[in-house]
Design a protein around this motif. Structure first.
Motif, PDB file in Angstrom:
ATOM      1  N   LYS A   1       4.150  10.734   1.949  1.00  0.00           N
ATOM      2  CA  LYS A   1       3.132  10.021   1.182  1.00  0.00           C
ATOM      3  C   LYS A   1       2.805  10.740  -0.122  1.00  0.00           C
ATOM      4  CE  LYS A   1      -0.462   8.153   3.023  1.00  0.00           C
ATOM      5  NZ  LYS A   1      -1.691   7.908   3.827  1.00  0.00           N
TER       6      LYS A   1
ATOM      7  N   ARG B   1       0.844  -1.186   0.000  1.00  0.00           N
ATOM      8  CA  ARG B   1       0.000   0.000   0.000  1.00  0.00           C
ATOM      9  C   ARG B   1       0.887   1.247   0.000  1.00  0.00           C
ATOM     10  NH1 ARG B   1      -5.374  -0.560   1.725  1.00  0.00           N
ATOM     11  NH2 ARG B   1      -6.003  -2.741   2.051  1.00  0.00           N
TER      12      ARG B   1
ATOM     13  N   THR C   1       0.919   3.719   2.065  1.00  0.00           N
ATOM     14  CA  THR C   1       1.471   4.001   3.396  1.00  0.00           C
ATOM     15  C   THR C   1       2.701   3.149   3.673  1.00  0.00           C
ATOM     16  OG1 THR C   1      -0.712   4.603   4.232  1.00  0.00           O
ATOM     17  CG2 THR C   1       0.969   4.044   5.862  1.00  0.00           C
ATOM     18  N   GLU C   2       2.653   1.878   3.270  1.00  0.00           N
ATOM     19  CA  GLU C   2       3.789   0.983   3.488  1.00  0.00           C
ATOM     20  C   GLU C   2       4.999   1.443   2.691  1.00  0.00           C
ATOM     21  OE1 GLU C   2       1.917  -3.399   4.220  1.00  0.00           O
ATOM     22  OE2 GLU C   2       1.490  -2.493   2.262  1.00  0.00           O
TER      23      GLU C   2
ATOM     24  N   SER D   1       5.636   4.481   1.795  1.00  0.00           N
ATOM     25  CA  SER D   1       6.128   5.700   2.435  1.00  0.00           C
ATOM     26  C   SER D   1       7.016   5.369   3.631  1.00  0.00           C
ATOM     27  CB  SER D   1       4.939   6.567   2.870  1.00  0.00           C
ATOM     28  OG  SER D   1       5.382   7.711   3.557  1.00  0.00           O
TER      29      SER D   1
END
Length: 249
Positions: free
Chosen positions: A41, A29, A31-32, A34
């Motif tokens: 992000k 994802r 977020t991961e 980032s």
């Protein structure tokens, strides 16, 4: 900051995003990505959008995965493409002689990169995959490459902490030195449950000059690992490929 340096910086960031997918190539994802890259992000979102547009990434719902363009580009790398094409007949012969899982790998730094793999009849749970990387010291292919890549590399690896993939991986420098020396004498390298539980391996180096350019191996369930029976087939395949590479110069 100049335009060239800004472009270089963005390339570095884009490569950092792509590096997140090592070694397994799984989906992540935003977020991961980032967190893994340490980038904001918003920056990762823009980079991923560009990488998707170029075919280097694919977006699946809320996740990103590696795109087909990377596979297409990777298959065009001349050194690996030519090696793989030369090796396939010998790998197929080795598979027919053993009916076990066969690997071909090359060295990059302190890791082995798998160029080809032919599955055996048993569904062995192996960490190796085409294009994947593993430590030289935990695999049969890696040890064969290490043993015939020069003393400087051996000393460099022995001076650093040795990685462990399983409880059987060699983490003691003296034990690894002994294993490398034995491989140099025998022309074969062995690995017993050091990369995956329940799996053993025998490997041989491939030459196109004084040092190894590749190595090939057979991976076998531990219960039927018979080195004396497997060694001649592995050695014959490696010698045949070495001759083919030298004659094709």
């Amino acid at each position: 900051m100049t335009r060239n340096s800004a472009q270089g910086n963005m390339l570095d960031k884009a490569m950092a995003v792509l590096d997140c997918f090592r070694p397994d190539g799984g989906a992540f994802r935003l977020t991961e990505l980032s967190v893994r890259t340490g980038l904001a992000k918003t920056t990762v979102f823009r980079l991923c959008a560009d990488l998707v547009r170029l075919g280097l990434l694919e977006r699946d719902a809320e996740s990103y995965r590696l795109g087909g363009a990377l596979f297409e580009l990777g298959s065009l790398v001349p050194r690996r493409r030519d090696l793989r094409e030369a090796a396939l007949p010998f790998l197929q012969d080795l598979f027919e002689a053993t009916h076990e899982t066969v690997h071909l790998g090359v060295r990059e730094g302190h890791e082995v990169v798998y160029v080809e793999r032919i599955h055996g009849h048993d569904a062995l749970r192996l960490p190796s995959r085409i294009g994947g990387r593993l430590p030289l010291t935990c695999t049969g292919v890696g040890k064969a490459l290490l043993a015939f890549s020069g003393s400087e590399l051996v000393e460099e690896i022995l001076a650093a902490p040795l990685p462990a993939l399983t409880p059987h991986s060699i983490t003691d420098p003296d034990r690894l030195r002994t294993a490398v020396e034995q491989a140099q004498v025998a022309g074969l390298a062995y690995e017993e449950e050091e990369a995956a539980p329940g799996v053993s391996c025998i490997a041989a180096p491939v030459f196109d000059g004084p040092t190894s350019v590749a190595a090939l191996s057979v991976a076998v369930p531990r219960g039927r690992f018979r080195p004396a029976q497997l060694a001649p087939a592995v050695r014959t395949a490696a010698l045949g490929l070495s001759r083919a590479l030298r004659s094709g110069r």
